[in-house]
Write an enzyme that holds these catalytic residues in place. Sequence first.
Site, PDB file in Angstrom:
ATOM      1  N   PRO A 144       0.835  -1.209   0.000  1.00 35.36           N
ATOM      2  CA  PRO A 144       0.000   0.000   0.000  1.00 35.36           C
ATOM      3  C   PRO A 144       0.872   1.262   0.000  1.00 35.36           C
ATOM      4  CG  PRO A 144      -0.796  -1.584   1.604  1.00 35.36           C
ATOM      5  CD  PRO A 144       0.533  -2.095   1.122  1.00 35.36           C
ATOM      6  N   GLU A 145       0.594   2.167  -0.935  1.00 34.09           N
ATOM      7  CA  GLU A 145       1.332   3.427  -0.999  1.00 34.09           C
ATOM      8  C   GLU A 145       0.438   4.533  -0.440  1.00 34.09           C
ATOM      9  OE1 GLU A 145       3.110   3.959  -4.864  1.00 34.09           O
ATOM     10  OE2 GLU A 145       3.807   1.887  -4.934  1.00 34.09           O
ATOM     11  N   HIS A 175      -4.993 -14.401  10.061  1.00 32.19           N
ATOM     12  CA  HIS A 175      -4.149 -13.212   9.967  1.00 32.19           C
ATOM     13  C   HIS A 175      -4.791 -11.957  10.568  1.00 32.19           C
ATOM     14  CE1 HIS A 175      -1.783 -15.805   7.459  1.00 32.19           C
ATOM     15  NE2 HIS A 175      -2.648 -15.775   6.461  1.00 32.19           N
ATOM     16  N   ARG A 222      22.697  15.707  -6.860  1.00 32.60           N
ATOM     17  CA  ARG A 222      22.663  14.250  -6.701  1.00 32.60           C
ATOM     18  C   ARG A 222      22.748  13.536  -8.043  1.00 32.60           C
ATOM     19  NH1 ARG A 222      19.087  12.858  -1.408  1.00 32.60           N
ATOM     20  NH2 ARG A 222      19.211  14.888  -0.415  1.00 32.60           N
ATOM     21  N   ARG A 270       1.393 -11.202   5.671  1.00 29.33           N
ATOM     22  CA  ARG A 270       2.856 -11.328   5.617  1.00 29.33           C
ATOM     23  C   ARG A 270       3.548 -10.763   6.857  1.00 29.33           C
ATOM     24  NH1 ARG A 270       4.920  -9.630  -0.274  1.00 29.33           N
ATOM     25  NH2 ARG A 270       6.788 -10.633   0.539  1.00 29.33           N
TER      26      ARG A 270
END
Length: 298
Positions: A2-3, A91, A155, A110
Amino acid sequence: MPELPEVETTCRGIQPASEQQIITKIVIRNGNLRWPVPNEIRTELIGQKVTRVHRRGKYILLSTPIGTLMIHLGMSGTLRTLPAGTDIKKHDHVDICFENDQILRLNDPRRFGSVHWQPLAKGEIEAHKLLAKLAPEPLSDEFNGEYFYQKAKTRSVAIKSLVMNSAVCVGAGNIYANESLFMSGIHPQTPAKMLSRKQCDLLVSNIKTVLAKAIEQGGTTLKDFMSPEGKPGYFVQELQVYDRENQPCRQCGTPIQRIILNQRASYFCPNCQTAPKSNQLKKPKATRKHRQPTQTKM
């Protein structure tokens, strides 16, 4: 994983049933997540009101008068509000029970997610070690072209890696970094310092656009993500390059290509996103060669 849009969707979904509610019980069925779930929350949070449900980066924050509970969804976690008495599934690791007979339930197959407790006695939540070094929120005014240009101009790292650096741009993970760079016509391997101020303005604008649009669509469901209401994220239908290897670019028809940058898949259109010249790419560090033993002639 999930972002930011998925986390924001989750945050907005759990808000109505959690905010301004009294915590009556916390159940920890499996505290062995990425970090151990702090046992003290079982007692310290009982009777406390959740005064605010909000987000910082990819962390969901439940504020109370005595401190903040911080939750990260990890790779596969979901956080849903359910009626009290809902059957427990595999879970289902942590329940936060409220006085209104609703449960906030963390499910994480997970177990890369995490639950943290920051009591006010240890300082404000912004000082937590996991939040202290985060960049400004990407949809805020502080995240702008000038800010990004100053971060990028010295950078040599690939621009996609810089966009995914949470100390520079928080929340724009792999999916949305790919999409933003495509919208900006910037190849993911371009060294960050090569970007002009104008390109930085465009890229920041597109990061904001793609994140806002993804939030509006409820995030992106590629495999497991579901909103707190059990709905998938529909932004997957808007993806221009991500996970579209060998499919035609929606703008020019050129097949989308895939490369690996920093162990993450990167997708781009070789026509719409001009590649930097080979001599402009950062060269990998040379490995030291072992000297061969000298043979003595007989």
